[in-house]
Design an enzyme around this catalytic site. Structure first.
Site, PDB file in Angstrom:
ATOM      1  N   TYR A   1       0.821  -1.219   0.000  1.00 45.90           N
ATOM      2  CA  TYR A   1       0.000   0.000   0.000  1.00 45.90           C
ATOM      3  C   TYR A   1       0.856   1.270   0.000  1.00 45.90           C
ATOM      4  CZ  TYR A   1      -4.383  -2.424   0.531  1.00 45.90           C
ATOM      5  OH  TYR A   1      -5.476  -3.203   0.302  1.00 45.90           O
TER       6      TYR A   1
ATOM      7  N   TYR B   1     -14.488  -4.589   3.201  1.00 44.58           N
ATOM      8  CA  TYR B   1     -13.114  -4.971   2.908  1.00 44.58           C
ATOM      9  C   TYR B   1     -12.872  -6.385   3.429  1.00 44.58           C
ATOM     10  CZ  TYR B   1      -8.113  -5.369   2.637  1.00 44.58           C
ATOM     11  OH  TYR B   1      -6.852  -5.832   2.339  1.00 44.58           O
TER      12      TYR B   1
ATOM     13  N   ASP C   1     -16.984 -12.446   8.659  1.00 38.92           N
ATOM     14  CA  ASP C   1     -15.545 -12.171   8.584  1.00 38.92           C
ATOM     15  C   ASP C   1     -15.107 -11.443   9.864  1.00 38.92           C
ATOM     16  OD1 ASP C   1     -13.007 -11.241   8.121  1.00 38.92           O
ATOM     17  OD2 ASP C   1     -13.433 -10.372   6.151  1.00 38.92           O
TER      18      ASP C   1
ATOM     19  N   LYS D   1      -5.405 -11.862  11.717  1.00 36.65           N
ATOM     20  CA  LYS D   1      -4.953 -10.720  12.518  1.00 36.65           C
ATOM     21  C   LYS D   1      -4.619 -11.081  13.974  1.00 36.65           C
ATOM     22  CE  LYS D   1      -6.106  -7.032   9.526  1.00 36.65           C
ATOM     23  NZ  LYS D   1      -7.243  -6.819   8.652  1.00 36.65           N
TER      24      LYS D   1
HETATM   25  C1  PLP Z   1      -7.397  -7.227   7.157  1.00 31.46           C
HETATM   26  C2  PLP Z   1      -8.675  -7.886   6.804  1.00 31.46           C
HETATM   27  C3  PLP Z   1      -8.726  -8.959   5.890  1.00 31.46           C
HETATM   28  C4  PLP Z   1      -7.504  -9.422   5.124  1.00 31.46           C
HETATM   29  O1  PLP Z   1      -6.545  -9.976   5.961  1.00 31.46           O
HETATM   30  P1  PLP Z   1      -5.026 -10.100   5.458  1.00 31.46           P
HETATM   31  O2  PLP Z   1      -4.366 -10.935   6.488  1.00 31.46           O
HETATM   32  O3  PLP Z   1      -4.494  -8.711   5.391  1.00 31.46           O
HETATM   33  O4  PLP Z   1      -5.058 -10.761   4.112  1.00 31.46           O
HETATM   34  C5  PLP Z   1      -9.938  -9.584   5.681  1.00 31.46           C
HETATM   35  N1  PLP Z   1     -11.046  -9.168   6.317  1.00 31.46           N
HETATM   36  C6  PLP Z   1     -11.046  -8.147   7.192  1.00 31.46           C
HETATM   37  C7  PLP Z   1     -12.304  -7.781   7.882  1.00 31.46           C
HETATM   38  C8  PLP Z   1      -9.868  -7.457   7.455  1.00 31.46           C
HETATM   39  O5  PLP Z   1      -9.873  -6.410   8.305  1.00 31.46           O
END
Ligand code: PLP
Length: 430
Positions: A22, A149, A241, A270
């Site tokens: 980025y 996202y 998610d 994460k």
């Molecule tokens: C950061 C994020 C992703 C992608 O995760 P990466 O490990 O960066 O590929 C997917 N969904 C959500 C809600 C996110 O915040």
């Protein structure tokens, strides 16, 4: 020996070989060379310390280089560092799956490991599309939220809101129907939309309660529960998610703990390993799992990554989860939540602040610019530099300033950040 050879800095060496995420490499400032992390702080080559209030892109839960996680990973490294996960298994993967499933809604019964948030989402999407395929149903459309996202790989980009991030790839992305996030006014309309599409839709994917990358946009749990209920009634599979919201961020262990409806699939990454090792997880119901059981090999989920369920990452996840469930961490999460909500009251009165929002340890607000939206990025960068000069790492999303601190941040450190926010707001010149 040539004593006049100029020492090349880490920054210069970095610039010569590395391409950062980025980042517009032409105009970007030199990357800050970090040599050490301890607790809430990162230290550069000059010994300057930075308070990491964004948890290094929302991953760090218990602070940097946590000694307990380090110890556990070190022991595992000396025991079993990696093993192919097709045809083989190991204690850390079994133990972590057992532990995680106990904490999730009871709809979640199986665990599929991968490498990061994007891959966790890819796996979830493939599970849903192939679920329909295996049942010989023609359902290939997907529902998602505007501004969503879900990651940067192609499937994850397809289900993310359209923006300049996805623009060059637009013609290659698959068909997704984007709907508004729910509120008291639009729920009936959303129900109608879902009814009309139901026959063709394989799944609905959403970030529960907080749309992180979109700028920490928040919406209500009761409205999401309603929307999930409509999906359930129409036989649309739900992918929740929790890559960002999982593991305490929202004040509860998972955003799921605020909802009355249960998803079919969940995604994690994460905070999953406390921010120490890359790993992703997709969990699902037995209903989904069972749709892949067959004598027919074509019904197999043909998906995997070289490092699936890496024992070191699973061990980091086990250790991080132990820390997360201690009284101390739970009290820290409550303390941050409370302290944020006190600060919110003061912040809301500031003339340069609007749309203050908070859930648990996540605090965000819009910086009022007075200028057109095209200035937002410039402002974000200026603010970023202002904070950095004061030894605070913040990464405003456009004009949205947010805090997502590791749970080990003390009251004093939080107050220090709050105080700097107010000072910057008071003195900032556009
Ligand atoms: C950061 C994020 C992703 C992608 O995760 P990466 O490990 O960066 O590929 C997917 N969904 C959500 C809600 C996110 O915040």
């Amino acid at each position: 020996m040539n004593t006049i050879t100029k020492e090349i800095s880490l920054q210069e060496r970095d610039k010569a070989v590395n391409w950062h995420p980025y980042t517009q490499m032409k105009t970007a400032d030199d990357a800050i060379p970090i040599v050490k992390g301890k607790g809430i702080y990162l230290y550069d080559t000059e010994g300057k310390k930075y308070l990491d209030v964004v948890s290094s892109w929302w991953v760090t839960l218990h602070g940097h280089s946590h000694p307990y996680i380090a110890q556990r990973v070190f022991e595992q490294l000396n025991t079993l560092e990696q093993v192919i996960f097709a045809g083989f298994t190991h204690e850390p993967a079994v133990q972590f799956s057992e532990n995680l499933l106990k904490l999730l809604p009871d709809s979640q019964e199986k665990v599929f490991y991968s490498d990061n948030g994007s891959t966790a989402v890819e796996v979830a999407l493939k599970m849903c599309i192939q679920y329909a395929y295996n049942k010989e149903k023609k359902k290939t459309k997907i529902l998602a939220f505007k501004n969503a996202y879900h990651g940067d790989t192609f499937g994850a980009m397809s289900v993310s809101g359209k923006s300049f991030w996805t623009k060059p790839f637009e013609s290659m992305l698959f068909e997704v129907v984007f709907i508004d996030t729910p509120n008291a006014e639009n729920l009936e309309n959303l129900q109608q939309q879902i009814k009309e599409l139901a026959g063709e839709v394989a799944c609905f994917i959403y970030e529960p309660l907080v749309q992180g990358a979109a700028g920490m946009l928040m919406y209500k749990a009761e409205d999401l529960s309603q929307l999930m209920n409509f999906c359930r009634e129409e036989g649309i599979l739900m992918i929740q998610d929790e890559v960002f919201t999982g593991f305490g961020r929202t004040g509860k262990l998972f955003a799921a703990d605020y909802l009355t409806e249960k998803p079919d699939i969940m995604c994690f990454s994460k905070g999953l390993t406390g921010g120490t090792m890359p790993m992703g997880i997709t969990t699902c119901s037995n209903d989904i799992y069972d749709a892949f059981l067959s004598e027919d090999r074509y019904k197999t989920l043909f998906h995997g990554h070289s490092f699936t369920a890496n024992p070191l990452a699973c061990t980091a996840a086990l250790a991080s989860m132990e820390l997360l469930l201690t009284n101390e961490t739970q009290m820290n999460i409550n303390r941050i939540t409370h302290q944020h909500s006190e600060f919110v009251k003061a912040l809301a009165l500031h003339p340069r602040v609007e749309k203050v929002r908070q859930i648990g340890t996540i605090l965000a607000f819009d910086f009022k610019t007075g200028n057109g939206t095209s200035y937002f990025n410039e402002i974000g960068k200026k603010l970023y530099n202002e904070f950095l000069q004061r030894g605070i790492i913040m990464r405003p999303l456009g004009n949205v300033i947010y805090l997502v601190p590791p749970y080990c941040i003390t009251s004093e450190e939080l107050d220090f950040v709050y105080q700097n926010i107010i000072e910057i707001l008071d003195t900032f010149r556009d």
